[in-house]
Design an enzyme around this catalytic site. Structure first.
Site, PDB file in Angstrom:
ATOM      1  N   ASP A 161       0.821  -1.218   0.000  1.00 33.79           N
ATOM      2  CA  ASP A 161       0.000   0.000   0.000  1.00 33.79           C
ATOM      3  C   ASP A 161       0.853   1.267   0.000  1.00 33.79           C
ATOM      4  O   ASP A 161       0.444   2.305   0.530  1.00 33.79           O
ATOM      5  CB  ASP A 161      -0.964   0.030   1.203  1.00 33.79           C
ATOM      6  CG  ASP A 161      -1.787  -1.236   1.296  1.00 33.79           C
ATOM      7  OD1 ASP A 161      -2.282  -1.660   0.245  1.00 33.79           O
ATOM      8  OD2 ASP A 161      -1.904  -1.803   2.397  1.00 33.79           O
TER       9      ASP A 161
ATOM     10  N   GLY B 251      -4.218  -4.141  -4.628  1.00 33.36           N
ATOM     11  CA  GLY B 251      -5.179  -3.131  -5.054  1.00 33.36           C
ATOM     12  C   GLY B 251      -4.396  -1.878  -5.376  1.00 33.36           C
ATOM     13  O   GLY B 251      -4.005  -1.142  -4.482  1.00 33.36           O
ATOM     14  N   HIS B 252      -4.095  -1.668  -6.649  1.00 32.26           N
ATOM     15  CA  HIS B 252      -3.287  -0.504  -7.037  1.00 32.26           C
ATOM     16  C   HIS B 252      -4.217   0.623  -7.476  1.00 32.26           C
ATOM     17  O   HIS B 252      -4.954   0.498  -8.443  1.00 32.26           O
ATOM     18  CB  HIS B 252      -2.296  -0.903  -8.139  1.00 32.26           C
ATOM     19  CG  HIS B 252      -1.244  -1.848  -7.640  1.00 32.26           C
ATOM     20  ND1 HIS B 252      -0.319  -2.466  -8.431  1.00 32.26           N
ATOM     21  CD2 HIS B 252      -0.986  -2.277  -6.372  1.00 32.26           C
ATOM     22  CE1 HIS B 252       0.469  -3.222  -7.683  1.00 32.26           C
ATOM     23  NE2 HIS B 252       0.079  -3.133  -6.432  1.00 32.26           N
ATOM     24  N   THR B 253      -4.157   1.717  -6.720  1.00 30.24           N
ATOM     25  CA  THR B 253      -5.091   2.813  -6.947  1.00 30.24           C
ATOM     26  C   THR B 253      -4.461   3.894  -7.814  1.00 30.24           C
ATOM     27  O   THR B 253      -3.338   4.326  -7.561  1.00 30.24           O
ATOM     28  CB  THR B 253      -5.510   3.428  -5.590  1.00 30.24           C
ATOM     29  OG1 THR B 253      -5.992   2.369  -4.764  1.00 30.24           O
ATOM     30  CG2 THR B 253      -6.581   4.489  -5.742  1.00 30.24           C
TER      31      THR B 253
ATOM     32  N   GLN C 109       2.165  -5.894  -3.176  1.00 31.23           N
ATOM     33  CA  GLN C 109       2.459  -5.977  -1.731  1.00 31.23           C
ATOM     34  C   GLN C 109       3.790  -5.245  -1.457  1.00 31.23           C
ATOM     35  O   GLN C 109       4.101  -4.308  -2.171  1.00 31.23           O
ATOM     36  CB  GLN C 109       2.498  -7.428  -1.240  1.00 31.23           C
ATOM     37  CG  GLN C 109       1.147  -8.133  -1.239  1.00 31.23           C
ATOM     38  CD  GLN C 109       0.758  -8.705  -2.585  1.00 31.23           C
ATOM     39  OE1 GLN C 109       1.543  -9.386  -3.219  1.00 31.23           O
ATOM     40  NE2 GLN C 109      -0.438  -8.426  -3.041  1.00 31.23           N
TER      41      GLN C 109
ATOM     42  N   THR D  22      -9.871  -4.705   0.567  1.00 30.34           N
ATOM     43  CA  THR D  22     -10.767  -5.247   1.598  1.00 30.34           C
ATOM     44  C   THR D  22     -11.510  -4.166   2.384  1.00 30.34           C
ATOM     45  O   THR D  22     -12.422  -4.478   3.135  1.00 30.34           O
ATOM     46  CB  THR D  22      -9.948  -6.073   2.614  1.00 30.34           C
ATOM     47  OG1 THR D  22      -8.936  -5.211   3.159  1.00 30.34           O
ATOM     48  CG2 THR D  22      -9.282  -7.266   1.967  1.00 30.34           C
TER      49      THR D  22
ATOM     50  N   ARG E  17     -10.410  -2.676   4.861  1.00 27.03           N
ATOM     51  CA  ARG E  17      -9.997  -2.700   6.276  1.00 27.03           C
ATOM     52  C   ARG E  17      -9.184  -1.461   6.651  1.00 27.03           C
ATOM     53  O   ARG E  17      -8.419  -0.960   5.819  1.00 27.03           O
ATOM     54  CB  ARG E  17      -9.123  -3.930   6.554  1.00 27.03           C
ATOM     55  CG  ARG E  17      -9.866  -5.226   6.498  1.00 27.03           C
ATOM     56  CD  ARG E  17      -8.961  -6.403   6.759  1.00 27.03           C
ATOM     57  NE  ARG E  17      -7.998  -6.615   5.689  1.00 27.03           N
ATOM     58  CZ  ARG E  17      -7.048  -7.543   5.698  1.00 27.03           C
ATOM     59  NH1 ARG E  17      -6.918  -8.336   6.745  1.00 27.03           N
ATOM     60  NH2 ARG E  17      -6.224  -7.687   4.690  1.00 27.03           N
TER      61      ARG E  17
HETATM   62  P1  IMP Z   1      -2.793 -12.705   1.516  1.00 27.45           P
HETATM   63  O1  IMP Z   1      -1.683 -12.502   0.573  1.00 27.45           O
HETATM   64  O2  IMP Z   1      -4.105 -12.195   0.985  1.00 27.45           O
HETATM   65  O3  IMP Z   1      -2.920 -14.119   2.008  1.00 27.45           O
HETATM   66  O4  IMP Z   1      -2.503 -11.824   2.834  1.00 27.45           O
HETATM   67  C1  IMP Z   1      -1.355 -12.048   3.638  1.00 27.45           C
HETATM   68  C2  IMP Z   1      -0.976 -10.775   4.360  1.00 27.45           C
HETATM   69  O5  IMP Z   1      -0.525  -9.814   3.418  1.00 27.45           O
HETATM   70  C3  IMP Z   1      -2.110 -10.105   5.118  1.00 27.45           C
HETATM   71  O6  IMP Z   1      -1.586  -9.458   6.255  1.00 27.45           O
HETATM   72  C4  IMP Z   1      -2.628  -9.068   4.133  1.00 27.45           C
HETATM   73  O7  IMP Z   1      -3.277  -8.004   4.772  1.00 27.45           O
HETATM   74  C5  IMP Z   1      -1.327  -8.646   3.482  1.00 27.45           C
HETATM   75  N1  IMP Z   1      -1.522  -8.174   2.102  1.00 27.45           N
HETATM   76  C6  IMP Z   1      -1.782  -8.927   1.012  1.00 27.45           C
HETATM   77  N2  IMP Z   1      -1.865  -8.160  -0.075  1.00 27.45           N
HETATM   78  C7  IMP Z   1      -1.649  -6.911   0.327  1.00 27.45           C
HETATM   79  C8  IMP Z   1      -1.569  -5.659  -0.361  1.00 27.45           C
HETATM   80  O8  IMP Z   1      -1.699  -5.567  -1.584  1.00 27.45           O
HETATM   81  N3  IMP Z   1      -1.305  -4.563   0.415  1.00 27.45           N
HETATM   82  C9  IMP Z   1      -1.088  -4.653   1.746  1.00 27.45           C
HETATM   83  N4  IMP Z   1      -1.148  -5.794   2.421  1.00 27.45           N
HETATM   84  C10 IMP Z   1      -1.408  -6.914   1.727  1.00 27.45           C
END
Ligand code: IMP
Length: 424
Positions: free
Chosen positions: A15, A42-44, A224, A301, A303
Site C-alpha cells: 500500500d 489493489g493498485h489505486t 504488496q 478489503t 480494512r
Molecule cells: P494474503 O496474501 O491475501 O494471504 O494476505 C497475507 C498478508 O498480506 C495479510 O496481512 C494481508 O493483509 C497482506 N496483504 C496482502 N496483499 C496486500 C496488499 O496488496 N497490500 C497490503 N497488504 C497486503
C-alpha cells in the site's frame, strides 16, 4: 547492447502507492509487467477526477500503446480479472488490445478461496489477516505441483484437470470440517475462464526476451511490499510470494543480469494491514490522525490500516534485499502540519541498540524514535519546505540511496520530481 528491465516495488508492508508511480513513469516504458501476487493487490490510480483500482491488470493500462503483461509468477482469479476488464471497458479503456497473460501463471479456483477462509478460521487469534482471495492455497498448489495454469485452459482435458483439483480441495475442506465452494461460485468461474481463453495468452519469457532484444523498455511492477515477502518479510505474517526484486526474475523469466534500476516506493510513514509485528505502530490519536488524513483503508478489503512512524532500519533492509537504486516517497502531504513528528532510526533489542532488522521483530523490539522538524502545506509548483528537505536528507543518509520522487497527493499532477533521471 540489449535493453534492461527496471523493477518498481514496495519497500514497506504494501500500500505504498506503487500504482500511482507506475502510472507516472509508464510513458517511459513499452511494457509494464506484474510478476507476483494476485487479486490481494489493489493498485489505486487517480486522474481526471476519477479513481481506478486495479487488482490483476498492470498499472500501465491507462497509457495508450503501453503493453500490460501478467507474468508467470502471478496467480489469477479469472472472475476478478474478467470483472476488472469489464469495469475498465465501461470506463472507456480498450484493455484487451494491450493485455497479455502468461500461460505459466497459476489459476485461483473458487475452492482455493474456501481453503484460505478455512485456514484462517482455524488459526484463530494467530490468523494472518489474509485478504482471503485464495493466494496462499494457490501458491501451495503451485509448489506442491498440483496447480492449474492458464496454459492448461488451451488443452482438451481442461475440465478433467479442474475437476480433479476441485475434488482434492473438497477432501481438504472436509478435513477442515468446511463445505466446498458454493455451486454458483463454480458456475461464475467456469464462465470467466471462457473469457480468459479469448485473451492473448503468451509464453511471456520468450516474449520479454525478444522485446529486450528489440530495445523495448520493460518495467516490472511489484505488488504488496518487501516486509510481506515470503522469505524476508515478517514470517508467518506475510503473503505467499517473493515480493522482492529477485521475484521479478522468477516471476517473469528475466535473468538478473538484465535488471537495470530498482525503484523502491515507500510512504513518509508506515502502514500495515492484517496481523503481525509493526515496531513503530501508533495505537493512539496520532495514528488515528494519520489514518484519517491519509485515508488509510484497504483498497481491496476496505480494512482500516494500522499506522505508525517511518521505520528507517526496515527501509534500509528493503534497500539492501532489493538492491534499490532510487526511492520514491509517497504521501508526504499527510504529515503536513504535524508538530510532533518522529522517525525510527534504530531498534532496541534486549537492551542493545541496533540498526539491523532482527530475525524476529515481535513485541520484544522497541523502536528508537527521534523527533524531526515538521512542514506545512506542500504544492507541486512550490519548492520543498526546509523541514521536508531535512526529512529526506535524514532518510537518504540512513539508507544510502537518493529519494528521486516525492508525491504530494493522489493525483498524477501532485508529484515532485527531485531528479529527472527517475524518468528518462
Ligand atoms: P494474503 O496474501 O491475501 O494471504 O494476505 C497475507 C498478508 O498480506 C495479510 O496481512 C494481508 O493483509 C497482506 N496483504 C496482502 N496483499 C496486500 C496488499 O496488496 N497490500 C497490503 N497488504 C497486503
Amino acid at each position: 547492447m540489449t535493453a534492461r528491465m527496471d523493477v518498481l516495488l514496495g519497500a514497506q508492508w504494501g500500500d505504498e502507492g506503487k500504482g500511482k508511480v507506475v502510472d507516472v513513469v509508464a510513458p517511459d516504458y513499452d511494457i509494464i509487467a506484474r510478476f507476483q501476487g494476485g487479486p490481494n493487490a489493489g493498485h489505486t490510480l487517480i486522474f481526471d477526477g476519477r479513481k481506478h483500482v486495479l487488482h490483476t491488470i498492470p498499472s500501465g493500462v491507462f497509457r495508450e500503446g503501453t503493453v500490460n503483461l501478467v507474468g508467470n509468477g502471478v496467480v489469477i482469479d479469472p472472475v476478478t480479472l474478467v470483472k476488472e476488464i469489464r469495469d475498465l471497458e465501461a470506463a472507456g479503456v480498450d484493455v484487451r488490445k494491450n493485455l497479455l497473460i502468461s500461460r505459466r501463471a497459476h489459476l485461483i479456483l473458487p475452492t482455493h478461496r474456501a481453503l484460505d477462509a478455512a485456514s484462517e478460521a482455524e488459526k484463530g487469534v494467530g490468523r494472518i489477516g489474509s485478504t482471503l482471495k485464495g493466494i496462499g492455497p494457490t501458491y501451495m498448489d503451485k509448489t506442491g505441483r498440483n496447480g492449474l495454469r492458464v496454459g492448461d485452459l488451451e488443452l482438451t482435458d481442461r475440465m478433467e484437470r479442474y475437476q480433479a483439483l476441485t475434488r482434492k480441495h473438497e477432501r481438504l475442506l472436509a478435513l477442515h470440517d468446511r463445505p466446498g465452494a458454493a455451486p454458483e461460485a463454480s458456475e461464475e468461474w467456469l464462465t470467466a475462464i471462457e473469457t480468459l481463453r479469448t485473451l492473448q495468452l503468451v509464453d511471456s519469457e520468450h516474449y520479454l526476451d525478444q522485446a529486450l532484444r528489440q530495445g523495448k523498455r520493460i518495467l516490472a511492477e511489484g505488488a504488496q511490499g518487501t516486509l510481506l515477502d515470503i522469505d524476508f518479510g515478517t514470517y508467518p505474517f506475510v503473503t505467499s510470494s517473493n515480493t522482492v526484486s529477485a521475484g521479478a526474475c522468477t516471476g517473469l523469466g528475466i535473468a538478473p543480469t538484465r535488471i537495470g534500476k530498482v525503484i523502491g516506493i515507500f510512504k513518509a510513514y508506515c502502514t500495515r494491514v492484517g496481523s503481525g509485528p509493526f515496531p513503530t505502530e501508533l495505537s493512539d490519536a496520532t495514528g488515528e490522525r494519520i489514518r484519517q488524513v491519509g485515508r488509510e483503508f484497504g483498497s481491496t478489503t476496505g480494512r482500516a490500516r494500522r499506522c505508525g512512524w517511518l521505520d528507517l532500519p526496515a527501509l534500509h533492509y528493503a534497500v539492501m534485499i532489493n538492491g534499490v537504486t532510487e526511492l520514491a516517497m509517497m504521501k508526504a502531504d499527510v504529515l503536513s502540519g504535524m508538530s510532533d513528528l518522529r522517525v525510527c532510526t534504530a531498534y532496541r533489542v534486549n537492551g542493545q541498540v541496533t540498526d539491523r532488522m532482527p530475525y524476529d521483530i515481535s513485541s520484544t523490539i522497541e523502536p528508537v524514535l527521534e523527533p524531526v522538524e515538521g512542514w506545512g502545506e506542500l504544492r507541486a509548483d512550490r519548492p520543498i519546505p526546509t523541514g521536508l528537505q531535512h526529512y529526506i536528507g535524514l532518510i537518504e543518509q540512513h539508507v544510502g540511496v537518493p529519494v528521486k520522487l516525492v508525491s504530494l497527493g493522489p493525483d498524477r499532477d501532485q508529484t515532485l520530481l527531485r531528479d529527472k533521471t527517475l524518468v528518462n
